[in-house]
Design a protein around this motif. Structure first.
Motif, short mmCIF file in Angstrom:
data_model
loop_
_atom_site.label_atom_id
_atom_site.label_comp_id
_atom_site.label_asym_id
_atom_site.label_seq_id
_atom_site.Cartn_x
_atom_site.Cartn_y
_atom_site.Cartn_z
N ARG A 258 -15.68 -36.93 58.90
CA ARG A 258 -13.96 -36.73 58.73
C ARG A 258 -13.72 -36.26 57.61
O ARG A 258 -12.83 -35.12 57.35
N GLY A 259 -14.42 -36.60 56.34
CA GLY A 259 -13.91 -36.19 55.16
C GLY A 259 -14.54 -34.82 54.93
O GLY A 259 -13.71 -33.80 54.41
N THR A 260 -15.87 -34.58 55.24
CA THR A 260 -16.32 -33.18 55.15
C THR A 260 -15.76 -32.24 55.77
O THR A 260 -15.82 -31.00 55.50
N ARG A 261 -15.27 -32.60 57.21
CA ARG A 261 -14.61 -31.60 57.98
C ARG A 261 -13.53 -31.04 57.28
O ARG A 261 -13.18 -29.83 57.14
N GLU A 262 -12.85 -31.85 56.50
CA GLU A 262 -11.57 -31.39 56.03
C GLU A 262 -11.65 -30.32 54.77
O GLU A 262 -11.20 -29.38 54.79
N SER A 263 -12.60 -30.74 54.12
CA SER A 263 -13.24 -29.78 52.87
C SER A 263 -13.74 -28.41 53.53
O SER A 263 -13.59 -27.49 52.97
N ILE A 264 -14.53 -28.51 54.65
CA ILE A 264 -14.76 -27.33 54.99
C ILE A 264 -13.72 -26.55 55.53
O ILE A 264 -13.92 -25.18 55.26
N GLU A 265 -12.89 -27.08 56.26
CA GLU A 265 -11.88 -26.14 56.94
C GLU A 265 -10.76 -25.68 55.96
O GLU A 265 -10.26 -24.66 56.07
N GLN A 266 -11.02 -26.39 54.81
CA GLN A 266 -10.08 -25.65 53.56
C GLN A 266 -10.66 -24.57 52.95
O GLN A 266 -10.13 -23.51 52.39
N MET A 267 -11.85 -24.25 53.17
CA MET A 267 -12.59 -23.21 52.51
C MET A 267 -12.32 -21.84 53.36
O MET A 267 -12.31 -21.97 54.44
N ASP A 268 -12.28 -20.97 52.60
CA ASP A 268 -11.74 -19.55 53.19
C ASP A 268 -12.88 -19.25 54.21
O ASP A 268 -13.85 -18.95 53.84
N SER A 269 -12.45 -18.76 55.42
CA SER A 269 -13.31 -18.35 56.63
C SER A 269 -14.46 -19.28 56.96
O SER A 269 -15.71 -18.87 57.38
N HIS A 270 -14.50 -20.61 56.57
CA HIS A 270 -15.35 -21.63 56.98
C HIS A 270 -14.74 -22.44 58.24
O HIS A 270 -13.63 -22.74 57.98
N ASN A 271 -15.53 -22.71 59.43
CA ASN A 271 -15.05 -23.54 60.14
C ASN A 271 -16.03 -24.81 60.01
O ASN A 271 -17.50 -24.62 60.01
N TYR A 272 -15.69 -26.16 60.41
CA TYR A 272 -16.54 -27.13 60.94
C TYR A 272 -16.78 -27.24 62.20
O TYR A 272 -15.94 -27.15 63.06
N MET A 273 -17.96 -26.99 62.76
CA MET A 273 -18.30 -27.09 64.19
C MET A 273 -19.16 -28.28 64.29
O MET A 273 -19.66 -28.91 63.75
#
Length: 304
Positions: A258-273
């Motif tokens: 859950r936490g990891t997803r949030e930080s990945i999605e906040q990075m430019d052009s990164h998606n949590y898959m």
């Protein structure tokens, strides 16, 4: 195809014991995708396996196919990529972007700094030494089979990657679209069986809406989504779904991510898959999260 010869039990048992012995000595060539979390579930892909990577349109299945091709080639393997979705320059640009860290859009516009130009030149030279060949022209699965046969006869071929299955046609006459897709998927399974080359095909999973009006695009694909498409579900030995959870409440997000997803999605052009191994004839099913960097077409496992 395979002839109609009977095989008797003593021969079968002898072959099995040889197989077990070769595996125990580490002589069996099992294909690794080079994506560690995926390989941990698959234990390696057998030379006769047909694997599908399914996703809704625009989710990154081409990127994952390319990442596997690059990983196999980096480990010294030989790969054929059949792409009817991209041309030579588009595919090259994506590979160089993955290797060099230079955004593909910059290569497209041609606005590159001297450093970036140097990076892409280095990446191009490194990629030139890799064993990846492309079939951009094969419009039918029969054409593709003859190309694969020639490469296989010339020596080692480690994997065929098809991007993507529904674009391939068959020269046999089919009345309905799903019949044609069914014939293509059967033909890909037969390439794997007859030529002993693992086949990994990307598949587009429909974007139909369900009765409640919820768009399916927002949900993880399930095996029944493949049933409209010929026999994909039956033909494939391994089925992997790729999904980009858009909502925080998406039930497919593993608790520990859950936490990891949030930080990945906040990075430019990164998606949590989320990568879900939904069917696996001979090993494990299961799922895990992965970081997809869209700008560089790169999949990176999450370290916990």
């Amino acid at each position: 195809g395979r002839g109609g010869n009977l095989i008797r039990m003593p021969e079968m048992m002898g072959n099995l014991l040889d197989d077990v012995e070769r595996r125990s000595k580490g002589e069996m060539r099992m294909l690794k995708t080079g994506i560690p979390d995926l390989d941990a579930l698959l234990y390696g892909i057998e030379p006769v396996n047909f694997m599908l990577i399914g996703a809704r349109p625009g989710i990154g299945k081409s990127g994952m196919g390319m990442q596997i091709a690059l990983n196999v080639a980096k480990a010294g393997g030989n790969v054929i990529v059949c792409s009817r979705e991209m041309n030579e320059i588009q595919y090259s640009r994506r590979m160089v972007s993955n290797y060099s860290g230079v955004n593909g859009v910059k290569m497209k516009t041609g606005k590159l700094s001297a450093d970036e130009f140097e990076s892409i030149t280095e990446a191009a030279s490194e990629l030139s030494s890799r064993g990846i060949s492309f079939a951009f022209e094969s419009s039918t699965v029969e054409d593709l089979r003859s190309i694969v046969q020639v490469e296989k006869d010339r020596g080692q071929l480690d994997v065929l990657i098809v991007d993507y299955l529904q674009i391939l046609k068959t020269s046999a006459k089919a009345d309905k679209r799903y019949e044609e897709v069914g014939r293509v998927s059967r033909a890909l399974k037969e390439i794997a069986l007859d030529l002993k080359v693992p086949v990994i095909a990307m598949a587009q999973v429909g974007r139909q809406t369900v009765s409640s009006g919820v768009s399916r695009a927002a949900t993880m694909p399930v095996l029944s989504d493949l049933r409209e498409s010929g026999n994909l579900e039956q033909d494939a030995d391994i089925i992997v779904f790729l999904h980009h959870p858009e909502a925080e409440s998406d039930p497919t997000i593993p608790e520990w991510d859950r936490g990891t997803r949030e930080s990945i999605e906040q990075m430019d052009s990164h998606n949590y898959m989320v990568v879900n191994v939904a069917k696996n004839r001979e090993a494990e099913t299961g799922f895990f999260g992965i970081d997809y960097d869209k700008a560089h077409q790169k999949f990176t496992c999450i370290v916990h």
